[in-house]
Motif scaffolding. Structure first.
Motif, PDB file in Angstrom:
ATOM      1  N   GLU A 224     -33.366   4.909  -3.382  1.00 54.78           N
ATOM      2  CA  GLU A 224     -34.236   6.080  -3.483  1.00 54.78           C
ATOM      3  C   GLU A 224     -33.431   7.376  -3.317  1.00 54.78           C
ATOM      4  OE1 GLU A 224     -37.576   8.225  -4.191  1.00 54.78           O
ATOM      5  OE2 GLU A 224     -37.310   6.047  -4.390  1.00 54.78           O
ATOM      6  N   LEU A 225     -32.474   7.371  -2.403  1.00 57.28           N
ATOM      7  CA  LEU A 225     -31.605   8.544  -2.248  1.00 57.28           C
ATOM      8  C   LEU A 225     -30.778   8.781  -3.512  1.00 57.28           C
ATOM      9  CD1 LEU A 225     -30.334   8.018   1.421  1.00 57.28           C
ATOM     10  CD2 LEU A 225     -32.042   9.668   0.624  1.00 57.28           C
TER      11      LEU A 225
ATOM     12  N   GLU B 130     -29.166  17.348 -14.047  1.00 56.10           N
ATOM     13  CA  GLU B 130     -29.195  18.813 -14.207  1.00 56.10           C
ATOM     14  C   GLU B 130     -27.801  19.367 -14.456  1.00 56.10           C
ATOM     15  OE1 GLU B 130     -30.609  22.796 -11.675  1.00 56.10           O
ATOM     16  OE2 GLU B 130     -30.898  20.760 -10.859  1.00 56.10           O
TER      17      GLU B 130
ATOM     18  N   SER C 276     -20.827  12.059  -3.154  1.00 59.15           N
ATOM     19  CA  SER C 276     -22.024  11.430  -2.573  1.00 59.15           C
ATOM     20  C   SER C 276     -22.307  10.088  -3.242  1.00 59.15           C
ATOM     21  CB  SER C 276     -23.226  12.368  -2.718  1.00 59.15           C
ATOM     22  OG  SER C 276     -23.010  13.582  -2.032  1.00 59.15           O
TER      23      SER C 276
ATOM     24  N   GLN D 213     -25.200   3.460  -9.731  1.00 58.57           N
ATOM     25  CA  GLN D 213     -26.515   2.913 -10.072  1.00 58.57           C
ATOM     26  C   GLN D 213     -26.463   1.394 -10.259  1.00 58.57           C
ATOM     27  OE1 GLN D 213     -28.224   4.614 -13.606  1.00 58.57           O
ATOM     28  NE2 GLN D 213     -30.151   3.488 -13.402  1.00 58.57           N
TER      29      GLN D 213
ATOM     30  N   ARG E 102     -31.686   8.098  -6.529  1.00 57.21           N
ATOM     31  CA  ARG E 102     -32.559   8.682  -7.560  1.00 57.21           C
ATOM     32  C   ARG E 102     -32.674  10.192  -7.365  1.00 57.21           C
ATOM     33  NH1 ARG E 102     -35.803   3.852  -6.543  1.00 57.21           N
ATOM     34  NH2 ARG E 102     -35.570   2.410  -8.309  1.00 57.21           N
ATOM     35  N   ARG E 103     -32.758  10.617  -6.119  1.00 61.64           N
ATOM     36  CA  ARG E 103     -32.793  12.051  -5.860  1.00 61.64           C
ATOM     37  C   ARG E 103     -31.468  12.709  -6.236  1.00 61.64           C
ATOM     38  NH1 ARG E 103     -34.616  12.691   0.230  1.00 61.64           N
ATOM     39  NH2 ARG E 103     -34.195  14.871  -0.343  1.00 61.64           N
ATOM     40  N   LEU E 104     -30.368  11.991  -5.982  1.00 59.25           N
ATOM     41  CA  LEU E 104     -29.067  12.525  -6.372  1.00 59.25           C
ATOM     42  C   LEU E 104     -28.922  12.545  -7.884  1.00 59.25           C
ATOM     43  CD1 LEU E 104     -26.260  13.491  -5.353  1.00 59.25           C
ATOM     44  CD2 LEU E 104     -25.548  11.082  -5.440  1.00 59.25           C
ATOM     45  N   SER E 105     -29.534  11.565  -8.564  1.00 61.02           N
ATOM     46  CA  SER E 105     -29.445  11.513 -10.020  1.00 61.02           C
ATOM     47  C   SER E 105     -30.113  12.718 -10.667  1.00 61.02           C
ATOM     48  CB  SER E 105     -30.086  10.218 -10.536  1.00 61.02           C
ATOM     49  OG  SER E 105     -29.390   9.088 -10.074  1.00 61.02           O
ATOM     50  N   ALA E 106     -31.159  13.253 -10.025  1.00 59.08           N
ATOM     51  CA  ALA E 106     -31.806  14.445 -10.577  1.00 59.08           C
ATOM     52  C   ALA E 106     -30.818  15.612 -10.627  1.00 59.08           C
ATOM     53  CB  ALA E 106     -33.024  14.804  -9.740  1.00 59.08           C
ATOM     54  N   HIS E 107     -30.030  15.774  -9.558  1.00 61.06           N
ATOM     55  CA  HIS E 107     -29.010  16.827  -9.560  1.00 61.06           C
ATOM     56  C   HIS E 107     -27.910  16.517 -10.571  1.00 61.06           C
ATOM     57  CE1 HIS E 107     -30.572  18.939  -5.995  1.00 61.06           C
ATOM     58  NE2 HIS E 107     -30.853  17.718  -5.516  1.00 61.06           N
TER      59      HIS E 107
ATOM     60  N   GLU F 266     -33.794   1.951   0.297  1.00 58.77           N
ATOM     61  CA  GLU F 266     -33.770   3.350   0.731  1.00 58.77           C
ATOM     62  C   GLU F 266     -32.567   4.070   0.130  1.00 58.77           C
ATOM     63  OE1 GLU F 266     -33.829   5.977   4.888  1.00 58.77           O
ATOM     64  OE2 GLU F 266     -33.881   3.775   4.925  1.00 58.77           O
TER      65      GLU F 266
END
Length: 262
Positions: free
Chosen positions: A97-98, A108, A142, A79, A100-105, A94
């Motif tokens: 943004e990817l 979790e 990733s 980050q 941020r989507r990986l951060s959600a996983h 971009e």
């Protein structure tokens, strides 16, 4: 008088509104700073606790703490790298943004690991360690791919800029030393004289060089002819009288009388 009072009242209201706006902005900035400090302190405490648990006694808790620590460290480093690069390189938006989507996983998974730390069923948690380890490795891999790609891109741009700058500096350095070539040409005859060689004539002087076969006698004869030409051209010639016997005779001319001798 009423107009002046109205103007002063408007100025007072404007200054009060400006003061309130500045105060609100300052309070919000201070609050964000405090929240950021609290968040960093909380993260530091959690990381220290997880590091202590991972290096402590072995078992399920130590393994879960190690997975959480590696996940949080990798995600935080990625980050920071992407946010720092996106400020200078728009192409990384971009990638951000990817991430941020990986951060959600990642969040979790971190929540699942934190929940399993308080689970009393150690046998059931131990059975899920393989799956949790695989998820952690996929997410961290990733994140590391994005981080190293961003760093390689920044390093490539830095190398290209450095190469271009070095070439420009070389050109400018050569332009600043423009006198070096002319000084070498001017001092070439001095170097030749010091080495025992005479500088070769160039231009019209080379066309007037003496032939190789001419000896001292030929040069002396040429010098004598040149001296006579110079002396003849410098002194005036004597005027000689014409011979009367060689002059033409015309019919209207009188004959010359012979001279008598006494």
């Amino acid at each position: 008088m009423a107009e002046a009072i109205a103007i002063l009242a408007l100025l007072f209201v404007a200054f009060v509104a400006l003061g309130v706006y500045v105060t609100v902005k300052a309070v919000k900035a201070a609050k964000r700073g405090v929240d950021r400090t609290i968040t960093q302190a909380r993260r530091t405490v959690e990381d220290t606790t997880l590091r202590a648990k991972s290096y402590g006694t072995g078992g399920v808790k130590a393994e879960l703490a190690h997975l959480r620590l590696s996940l949080r460290t990798s995600m935080r480093a990625t980050q920071d790298a992407l946010e720092a690069g996106a400020a200078e390189d728009a192409s990384l938006r971009e990638s951000l943004e990817l991430f941020r989507r990986l951060s959600a996983h990642g969040h979790e998974l971190d929540a699942d690991l934190k929940r399993l730390e308080r689970d009393p069923d150690r046998a059931g948690v131990a059975a899920q360690l393989d799956d949790l380890r695989e998820r952690t490795e996929r997410i961290t891999h990733s994140a590391e791919s994005l981080r190293w790609a961003a760093r390689d891109r920044a390093r490539k741009f830095a190398d290209d800029d450095l190469a271009s700058l070095s070439a420009q500096i070389d050109v400018e350095s050569g332009a600043l030393r423009h006198w070096t070539g002319s000084e070498q040409d001017d001092l070439s005859w001095v170097e030749e004289a010091a080495a025992g060689r005479s500088p070769e004539p160039s231009g019209p002087a080379a066309d007037r060089t003496e032939p190789s076969g001419a000896g001292p006698e030929a040069r002396s004869a040429e010098d004598a002819d040149a001296g006579r030409d110079a002396s003849g051209a410098g002194t005036p010639r004597a005027i000689t009288a014409k011979d009367p016997r060689q002059q033409p005779f015309y019919s209207w001319q009188k004959s010359a009388r012979p001279e008598t001798t006494n």
